[in-house]
Write a protein that holds these residues in place. Structure first.
Motif, mmCIF file in Angstrom:
data_model
loop_
_atom_site.group_PDB
_atom_site.id
_atom_site.type_symbol
_atom_site.label_atom_id
_atom_site.label_comp_id
_atom_site.label_asym_id
_atom_site.label_seq_id
_atom_site.Cartn_x
_atom_site.Cartn_y
_atom_site.Cartn_z
ATOM 1 N N UNK A 194 -26.809 -8.446 25.785
ATOM 2 C CA UNK A 194 -25.405 -8.830 25.635
ATOM 3 C C UNK A 194 -25.262 -10.071 24.759
ATOM 4 N N UNK A 195 -26.210 -11.006 24.879
ATOM 5 C CA UNK A 195 -26.184 -12.217 24.040
ATOM 6 C C UNK A 195 -26.279 -11.841 22.566
ATOM 7 N N UNK A 196 -27.246 -10.985 22.230
ATOM 8 C CA UNK A 196 -27.385 -10.547 20.841
ATOM 9 C C UNK A 196 -26.194 -9.756 20.362
ATOM 10 N N UNK A 197 -25.670 -8.906 21.227
ATOM 11 C CA UNK A 197 -24.490 -8.096 20.929
ATOM 12 C C UNK A 197 -23.316 -8.993 20.531
ATOM 13 N N UNK A 198 -23.059 -10.028 21.329
ATOM 14 C CA UNK A 198 -21.946 -10.938 21.052
ATOM 15 C C UNK A 198 -22.211 -11.773 19.800
ATOM 16 N N UNK A 199 -23.462 -12.172 19.587
ATOM 17 C CA UNK A 199 -23.795 -12.972 18.404
ATOM 18 C C UNK A 199 -23.664 -12.157 17.116
ATOM 19 N N UNK A 200 -24.001 -10.880 17.178
ATOM 20 C CA UNK A 200 -23.823 -10.009 16.015
ATOM 21 C C UNK A 200 -22.342 -9.864 15.685
ATOM 22 N N UNK A 201 -21.511 -9.869 16.702
ATOM 23 C CA UNK A 201 -20.052 -9.830 16.482
ATOM 24 C C UNK A 201 -19.588 -11.120 15.812
ATOM 25 N N UNK A 202 -20.065 -12.252 16.336
ATOM 26 C CA UNK A 202 -19.678 -13.547 15.774
ATOM 27 C C UNK A 202 -20.091 -13.673 14.314
ATOM 28 N N UNK A 203 -21.215 -13.058 13.985
ATOM 29 C CA UNK A 203 -21.724 -13.117 12.610
ATOM 30 C C UNK A 203 -21.016 -12.113 11.695
ATOM 31 N N UNK A 204 -20.138 -11.308 12.253
ATOM 32 C CA UNK A 204 -19.395 -10.331 11.454
ATOM 33 C C UNK A 204 -20.192 -9.083 11.116
ATOM 34 N N UNK A 205 -21.318 -8.883 11.795
ATOM 35 C CA UNK A 205 -22.154 -7.721 11.518
ATOM 36 C C UNK A 205 -21.759 -6.514 12.365
#
Length: 251
Positions: A76-87
């Motif tokens: 979930x951490x990576x999932x949310x960070x990928x969203x924040x990065x616009x990926x």
């Protein structure tokens, strides 16, 4: 600060004034600011953990086939960070997790709808031939290694190839899986990914590094997660866990 003393029976009152020098005042303000930031960070982490725990507890896993809670938090951490990065799109809500710390004879792949809070698929999934026998132990980002690669992927387009209906995967972790596209690491179906095969050979079959799934679930799973969704392949490799930029608290 007030003090008293006596001389020849006469009591005198002395007032002493303590004040901070400009330099001391600056240091005091810096310390106060750091404490405030530390408290804000702690509050943010507590809120994040609380929301993650609430989401995990709200998902109905089949009894005996639960995804490990800590693995879910990392995914979930990576999932949310990928969203924040616009990926990933901000409204992305599908999270696929492969827990390669588990036996390959168990259903160690989950497709989770984080919005609906339910498991869409829970399936067997193969690791690479040179990654291990029943259990995965070795991982690589090198071409022709026939090993699986750890980390976060974004699902891409589908195609029909030598293994039938397949899904291209884009590796997001530099040095760990970013060669996946060139290596043709994709999701595809395989006859050797089945309980019957496992019963005969004491383990399911192995791929050339691809997360292969059962034939009968190939189209349903691929059609659900294709088109820029998140896939996380996990293993408790400390080198990976400490270096992945997507597993940091924030990006």
């Amino acid at each position: 600060m007030k003090g008293f003393y006596s001389v020849l029976g006469i009591v005198y009152m002395v007032t002493t004034s303590f004040y901070l020098s400009p330099k001391e005042a600056v240091v005091k303000n810096e310390i106060s600011t750091k404490i405030e930031k530390l408290n804000d960070t702690k509050t943010e982490k507590i809120t994040t953990v609380s929301s993650s725990e609430a989401l995990y507890k709200s998902i109905t896993f089949e009894a005996g086939h639960e995804l490990n809670e800590e693995v879910f938090f990392k995914a979930l951490t990576g999932f949310e960070n990928l969203k924040k990065a616009g990926l990933l799109n901000q409204d992305a809500h599908l999270l696929t997790v492969c827990d390669f710390s588990m036996s390959s004879n168990t259903k160690r792949l989950w497709v989770i709808d984080t919005e609906e809070k339910k498991v869409l698929f829970n399936s067997l999934v193969a690791h690479g031939k040179n990654t291990g026998e029943e259990f995965a132990t070795n991982f690589s980002n090198t071409n022709s290694s026939l090993q699986s690669s750890l980390g976060f992927y974004i699902t891409d387009a589908t195609y029909n190839g030598d293994n039938g209906y397949s899904l291209r995967l884009l590796g997001m972790d530099k040095g760990f899986n970013d060669a996946a596209y060139k290596r043709a690491i994709v999701m595809h179906g395989a006859d050797y990914v089945s309980e019957d095969f496992a019963a005969t050979h004491k383990r399911i079959g192995r791929s050339w590094g691809c997360p292969a799934v059962p034939r009968d679930l190939t189209q349903p799973i691929i059609n659900t997660i294709k088109g820029r969704n998140c896939l996380f392949i996990y293993y408790p490799d400390q080198n990976y866990l400490s270096k992945s930029e997507w597993l940091k608290a924030s990006v």
